[in-house]
Design an enzyme around this catalytic site. Sequence first.
Site, short mmCIF file in Angstrom:
data_model
loop_
_atom_site.label_atom_id
_atom_site.label_comp_id
_atom_site.label_asym_id
_atom_site.label_seq_id
_atom_site.Cartn_x
_atom_site.Cartn_y
_atom_site.Cartn_z
CE LYS A 9 -2.20 -0.84 3.92
NZ LYS A 9 -1.45 -2.20 4.55
NE ARG A 84 -3.58 -1.15 10.28
CZ ARG A 84 -2.68 -0.62 9.39
NH1 ARG A 84 -2.52 0.30 9.14
NH2 ARG A 84 -1.45 -1.34 9.36
NE ARG A 122 8.21 -3.23 5.78
CZ ARG A 122 6.79 -2.94 5.84
NH1 ARG A 122 6.23 -2.57 4.57
NH2 ARG A 122 6.39 -2.97 6.99
NE ARG A 154 6.88 -0.81 9.74
CZ ARG A 154 5.80 -0.66 9.57
NH1 ARG A 154 5.74 -0.25 8.03
NH2 ARG A 154 4.61 -1.34 9.95
NE ARG A 165 2.37 -4.96 10.94
CZ ARG A 165 3.40 -4.68 10.14
NH1 ARG A 165 4.88 -5.24 10.36
NH2 ARG A 165 3.25 -4.01 8.91
#
Length: 218
Positions: A9, A84, A122, A154, A165
């Site tokens: 996203k 969300r 990532r 992260r 998540r």
Amino acid sequence: MFGPPGSGKGTQAKLLEESLDVCHISTGDMLRERVASGDALGKAVAGIMESGGLVPDETVNRMVEERIEQPDCANGFILDGYPRTVNQAKLLVGVLGAKKIAPMLVHLKVDYNEIITRLSSRRICSQCGAVYSMPLSPQAEAECERCGGKLTIRDDDREEVVRERLKAYDRQTTPVLEFLRGVGFQALGVEAGKRSPQVILGDIQGLIEAKYGVSKVV
Ligand code: AMP
């Protein structure tokens, strides 16, 4: 821009921000900035974010309401990571209605196993925010190719947190799609697994062209 964590996203929103001259609103980025600044809100949400849970609706709703009133959002905005929950979606539907904005809902679809692999590889540049995938760009490990900044992982991209998540997404965010469909939004699905960001962008631009008659303004 709708989809599970790691569906791309943010990547797509950044690409579209440039081509459409609209602003990119990432609630995750805004919250991380508050955590980094160490202010009271940041302190209150740090633990929730670290564990992969969702920050309370009132906090996020207030942030988004204030943000979309800023002058750089006058041309339009891309929401990334918001809404969300159904409560957030209800607020958004009210705001869009009051502003007479015709929204577009893009749903990025990716297999969860691929998400886990993607997020664990990532890396984010601590200076400019560029996003890297380590297996694809191993040379980028030490520093950012664009600005030389340090690449970081992260905290919430660790596998056990990613699983939390994804659970939060299933439990609280998937119903948002149903809610938005129920109030008349059409969710436009885009296959976002195992395809390059540019190819996915092309699909999204095609959808934008079909809806608004324009896909690039700059
Ligand atoms: P993201 O960068 O969008 O993956 O968001 C990172 C984290 O920020 C999430 O796991 C949540 O803890 C928090 N967050 C971001 N957006 C929202 C939202 N709309 N509602 C609640 N929590 C959010």
